[in-house]
Design a protein around this motif. Structure first.
Motif, PDB file in Angstrom:
ATOM      1  N   ASP A  83       7.012  13.768   0.278  1.00 55.61           N
ATOM      2  CA  ASP A  83       7.663  15.055   0.056  1.00 55.61           C
ATOM      3  C   ASP A  83       8.477  15.105  -1.235  1.00 55.61           C
ATOM      4  O   ASP A  83       8.671  16.178  -1.805  1.00 55.61           O
ATOM      5  CB  ASP A  83       8.584  15.390   1.235  1.00 55.61           C
ATOM      6  N   CYS A  84       8.969  13.966  -1.690  1.00 51.52           N
ATOM      7  CA  CYS A  84       9.903  13.970  -2.826  1.00 51.52           C
ATOM      8  C   CYS A  84       9.216  14.030  -4.186  1.00 51.52           C
ATOM      9  O   CYS A  84       9.826  14.492  -5.163  1.00 51.52           O
ATOM     10  CB  CYS A  84      10.799  12.730  -2.768  1.00 51.52           C
ATOM     11  N   TYR A  85       7.983  13.556  -4.285  1.00 46.83           N
ATOM     12  CA  TYR A  85       7.366  13.422  -5.605  1.00 46.83           C
ATOM     13  C   TYR A  85       5.899  13.859  -5.598  1.00 46.83           C
ATOM     14  O   TYR A  85       5.200  13.720  -4.596  1.00 46.83           O
ATOM     15  CB  TYR A  85       7.415  11.960  -6.085  1.00 46.83           C
ATOM     16  N   ASP A  86       5.475  14.342  -6.751  1.00 50.90           N
ATOM     17  CA  ASP A  86       4.054  14.520  -7.038  1.00 50.90           C
ATOM     18  C   ASP A  86       3.612  13.291  -7.820  1.00 50.90           C
ATOM     19  O   ASP A  86       3.987  13.111  -8.986  1.00 50.90           O
ATOM     20  CB  ASP A  86       3.822  15.793  -7.858  1.00 50.90           C
ATOM     21  N   LEU A  87       2.846  12.432  -7.190  1.00 52.84           N
ATOM     22  CA  LEU A  87       2.458  11.167  -7.808  1.00 52.84           C
ATOM     23  C   LEU A  87       1.032  11.188  -8.336  1.00 52.84           C
ATOM     24  O   LEU A  87       0.467  10.140  -8.655  1.00 52.84           O
ATOM     25  CB  LEU A  87       2.624  10.034  -6.786  1.00 52.84           C
ATOM     26  N   SER A  88       0.460  12.376  -8.472  1.00 52.67           N
ATOM     27  CA  SER A  88      -0.926  12.493  -8.919  1.00 52.67           C
ATOM     28  C   SER A  88      -1.179  11.945 -10.336  1.00 52.67           C
ATOM     29  O   SER A  88      -2.315  11.531 -10.621  1.00 52.67           O
ATOM     30  CB  SER A  88      -1.396  13.948  -8.835  1.00 52.67           C
ATOM     31  N   PRO A  89      -0.169  11.900 -11.234  1.00 57.44           N
ATOM     32  CA  PRO A  89      -0.452  11.336 -12.562  1.00 57.44           C
ATOM     33  C   PRO A  89      -0.711   9.827 -12.560  1.00 57.44           C
ATOM     34  O   PRO A  89      -1.235   9.292 -13.546  1.00 57.44           O
ATOM     35  CB  PRO A  89       0.814  11.661 -13.366  1.00 57.44           C
ATOM     36  N   PRO A 103      -6.608  10.366  -3.511  1.00 56.02           N
ATOM     37  CA  PRO A 103      -7.873   9.608  -3.495  1.00 56.02           C
ATOM     38  C   PRO A 103      -8.257   9.001  -4.833  1.00 56.02           C
ATOM     39  O   PRO A 103      -9.061   8.064  -4.866  1.00 56.02           O
ATOM     40  CB  PRO A 103      -8.898  10.653  -3.031  1.00 56.02           C
ATOM     41  N   THR A 104      -7.695   9.509  -5.950  1.00 56.38           N
ATOM     42  CA  THR A 104      -8.010   8.926  -7.261  1.00 56.38           C
ATOM     43  C   THR A 104      -7.066   7.779  -7.627  1.00 56.38           C
ATOM     44  O   THR A 104      -7.195   7.189  -8.692  1.00 56.38           O
ATOM     45  CB  THR A 104      -7.945  10.000  -8.359  1.00 56.38           C
ATOM     46  N   MET A 105      -6.133   7.487  -6.760  1.00 60.44           N
ATOM     47  CA  MET A 105      -5.163   6.404  -6.986  1.00 60.44           C
ATOM     48  C   MET A 105      -5.590   5.162  -6.213  1.00 60.44           C
ATOM     49  O   MET A 105      -5.901   5.236  -5.029  1.00 60.44           O
ATOM     50  CB  MET A 105      -3.762   6.839  -6.535  1.00 60.44           C
ATOM     51  N   THR A 106      -5.627   4.022  -6.862  1.00 64.74           N
ATOM     52  CA  THR A 106      -5.848   2.756  -6.170  1.00 64.74           C
ATOM     53  C   THR A 106      -4.502   2.195  -5.746  1.00 64.74           C
ATOM     54  O   THR A 106      -3.589   2.060  -6.571  1.00 64.74           O
ATOM     55  CB  THR A 106      -6.562   1.742  -7.078  1.00 64.74           C
ATOM     56  N   ASN A 144      -9.849   3.205  -1.540  1.00 66.89           N
ATOM     57  CA  ASN A 144      -8.879   3.010  -2.621  1.00 66.89           C
ATOM     58  C   ASN A 144      -7.619   2.281  -2.161  1.00 66.89           C
ATOM     59  O   ASN A 144      -6.626   2.242  -2.892  1.00 66.89           O
ATOM     60  CB  ASN A 144      -8.496   4.365  -3.246  1.00 66.89           C
ATOM     61  N   LEU A 145      -7.662   1.690  -0.955  1.00 64.38           N
ATOM     62  CA  LEU A 145      -6.531   0.911  -0.454  1.00 64.38           C
ATOM     63  C   LEU A 145      -6.943  -0.552  -0.323  1.00 64.38           C
ATOM     64  O   LEU A 145      -7.924  -0.876   0.349  1.00 64.38           O
ATOM     65  CB  LEU A 145      -6.069   1.437   0.906  1.00 64.38           C
ATOM     66  N   VAL A 146      -6.184  -1.438  -0.959  1.00 67.98           N
ATOM     67  CA  VAL A 146      -6.476  -2.867  -0.902  1.00 67.98           C
ATOM     68  C   VAL A 146      -5.218  -3.615  -0.455  1.00 67.98           C
ATOM     69  O   VAL A 146      -4.095  -3.145  -0.650  1.00 67.98           O
ATOM     70  CB  VAL A 146      -6.959  -3.421  -2.253  1.00 67.98           C
ATOM     71  N   PHE A 147      -5.437  -4.778   0.154  1.00 70.71           N
ATOM     72  CA  PHE A 147      -4.331  -5.616   0.610  1.00 70.71           C
ATOM     73  C   PHE A 147      -4.400  -6.948  -0.125  1.00 70.71           C
ATOM     74  O   PHE A 147      -5.471  -7.556  -0.225  1.00 70.71           O
ATOM     75  CB  PHE A 147      -4.410  -5.848   2.117  1.00 70.71           C
ATOM     76  N   GLU A 148      -3.255  -7.401  -0.615  1.00 68.46           N
ATOM     77  CA  GLU A 148      -3.209  -8.649  -1.364  1.00 68.46           C
ATOM     78  C   GLU A 148      -2.032  -9.484  -0.874  1.00 68.46           C
ATOM     79  O   GLU A 148      -0.909  -8.996  -0.779  1.00 68.46           O
ATOM     80  CB  GLU A 148      -3.070  -8.371  -2.860  1.00 68.46           C
ATOM     81  N   THR A 149      -2.294 -10.748  -0.571  1.00 67.89           N
ATOM     82  CA  THR A 149      -1.226 -11.626  -0.111  1.00 67.89           C
ATOM     83  C   THR A 149      -0.557 -12.308  -1.296  1.00 67.89           C
ATOM     84  O   THR A 149      -1.209 -12.687  -2.268  1.00 67.89           O
ATOM     85  CB  THR A 149      -1.761 -12.696   0.854  1.00 67.89           C
ATOM     86  N   GLY A 150       0.740 -12.438  -1.169  1.00 63.72           N
ATOM     87  CA  GLY A 150       1.510 -13.101  -2.207  1.00 63.72           C
ATOM     88  C   GLY A 150       2.999 -12.950  -1.937  1.00 63.72           C
ATOM     89  O   GLY A 150       3.420 -12.060  -1.198  1.00 63.72           O
ATOM     90  N   ASP A 151       3.784 -13.812  -2.529  1.00 56.41           N
ATOM     91  CA  ASP A 151       5.232 -13.741  -2.420  1.00 56.41           C
ATOM     92  C   ASP A 151       5.759 -12.984  -3.627  1.00 56.41           C
ATOM     93  O   ASP A 151       5.637 -13.464  -4.760  1.00 56.41           O
ATOM     94  CB  ASP A 151       5.825 -15.148  -2.378  1.00 56.41           C
TER      95      ASP A 151
END
Length: 350
Positions: free
Chosen positions: A173-179, A202-205, A230-237
């Protein structure tokens, strides 16, 4: 002058608030709200037969929950006994199968937070977290997560619940993150915020980056069939490993778990990895500038002190942390929810 004792009663209400916590924890542990989630409800005897409890104690709990607004009593028109059923609030937030259930959060408060808070006086005396004193191992709750898979799963389940109900609506609700094209949900736990971003843009990874226990939990909470491409999971600290190269980083209630030194280190790491012109968004419950409120920020800050030896911050403190690592254009959007949003940007030209 007559004194009606209202000020003294207010003190007693604060002192006895632990009883409210325990009533909710007990009700959730017994799955009471699941059993009472029907139009007709159940009599006390039916409740006792279902959850195998004491009649008098069960009656007391039901009446207490009714006084708190979680249950309502339906009086019989004939000679039958009254029944109890959930209020809409309880059905929405305390039934385990509800999509907005806070049941995992209530349970982790009873199983982990409540015992730690019982040692709060030592946190004040020592300025140190009380996880080790409470559980006999580790220093902060992060140490427990690495060693106790059951507590870890409970913790991530509670994070998942809070993110669904409170944090995700704020970020959307707070931001338009399309850029932005490459986003990292850093310390993303169950991936709830990352999933919402990926579905909305959908155009954002979107990369959900967190420790292995968190990513394992994410795969339990999010159905494989609902994970967009466009959703990935990565393990790391986040404190030790290299971060993904992105133009947007989101840290949801991460900074409040870190000391000033550790927070500065992580924010500098994000700044150095980020695409020039990129942005960072911090979701935190901020203090007012005068530190007199809000109430929930104080409660969370005391909890942070007991768990991690850390605290919540004001916007001015967050702004200085961000600017100290090179971020500029720091702006805040305050909400009535459990998260305020702070956005800052890495300048295009150093």
């Amino acid at each position: 002058m007559a004194n009606n004792g209202s000020e003294a009663l207010e003190i007693l209400a604060h002192v006895h608030s632990y009883a409210v916590t325990q009533a909710l924890v007990a009700a959730c542990h017994l799955r009471l709200f699941d059993h009472l989630d029907s139009e007709e409800g159940l009599t006390v005897q039916q409740v006792v037969s279902t959850i195998h409890t004491d009649v008098i104690a069960t009656q007391e709990l039901l009446n207490a929950l009714m006084s708190l607004g979680y249950l309502e009593k339906i009086e019989s028109k004939g000679y039958g006994k009254p029944t109890y059923r959930n209020t809409p609030q309880a059905s929405k937030y305390l039934v385990t199968t509800s999509t907005e259930s806070l049941y995992p959060y209530v349970m982790i408060q009873g199983q982990v937070a409540y015992p730690v808070q019982s040692n709060f006086k030592y946190a004040v005396q020592e300025g140190q977290p009380q996880v080790g004193r409470t559980f006999g191992q580790g220093k902060t709750f992060a140490d427990i997560i690495h060693k106790d898979s059951k507590k870890a799963m409970g913790f991530f389940a509670s994070k998942h619940a809070l993110s669904r109900v409170f944090h995700t609506p704020v970020i959307l609700d707070c931001y338009d993150l399309s850029p932005y094209r490459e986003a990292c949900d850093l310390g993303g736990a169950s991936g709830t915020v990352g999933l919402a971003l990926a579905q909305t843009y959908p155009t954002m990874t979107v990369n959900v980056f967190d420790i292995p226990a968190a990513i394992e939990a994410a795969h339990k909470f999010i159905l494989e069939s609902s994970i967009p491409g466009n959703l990935v999971f990565e393990t790391g600290d986040p404190m030790k490993d290299s971060l993904p190269y992105c133009d947007l980083y989101i840290l949801c209630h991460v900074v409040n778990t870190l000391t000033d030194e550790a927070a500065a280190f992580l924010l500098k790491k994000v700044f150095s990895t980020m695409v020039p012109g990129g942005a960072i968004i911090l979701l935190e419950k901020l203090f007012d500038d005068d530190k007199q409120g809000p109430y929930f920020t104080h409660m969370f800050s005391l909890s942070s002190l007991a768990f991690n030896g850390t605290r919540q911050r004001s916007f001015d403190e967050i702004r200085k942390l961000l600017e100290g690592q090179g971020f500029r254009e720091v702006q805040v959007k305050r909400t009535s929810s459990l998260s305020d949003a702070v956005m800052a940007k890495r300048p295009t030209i150093p």
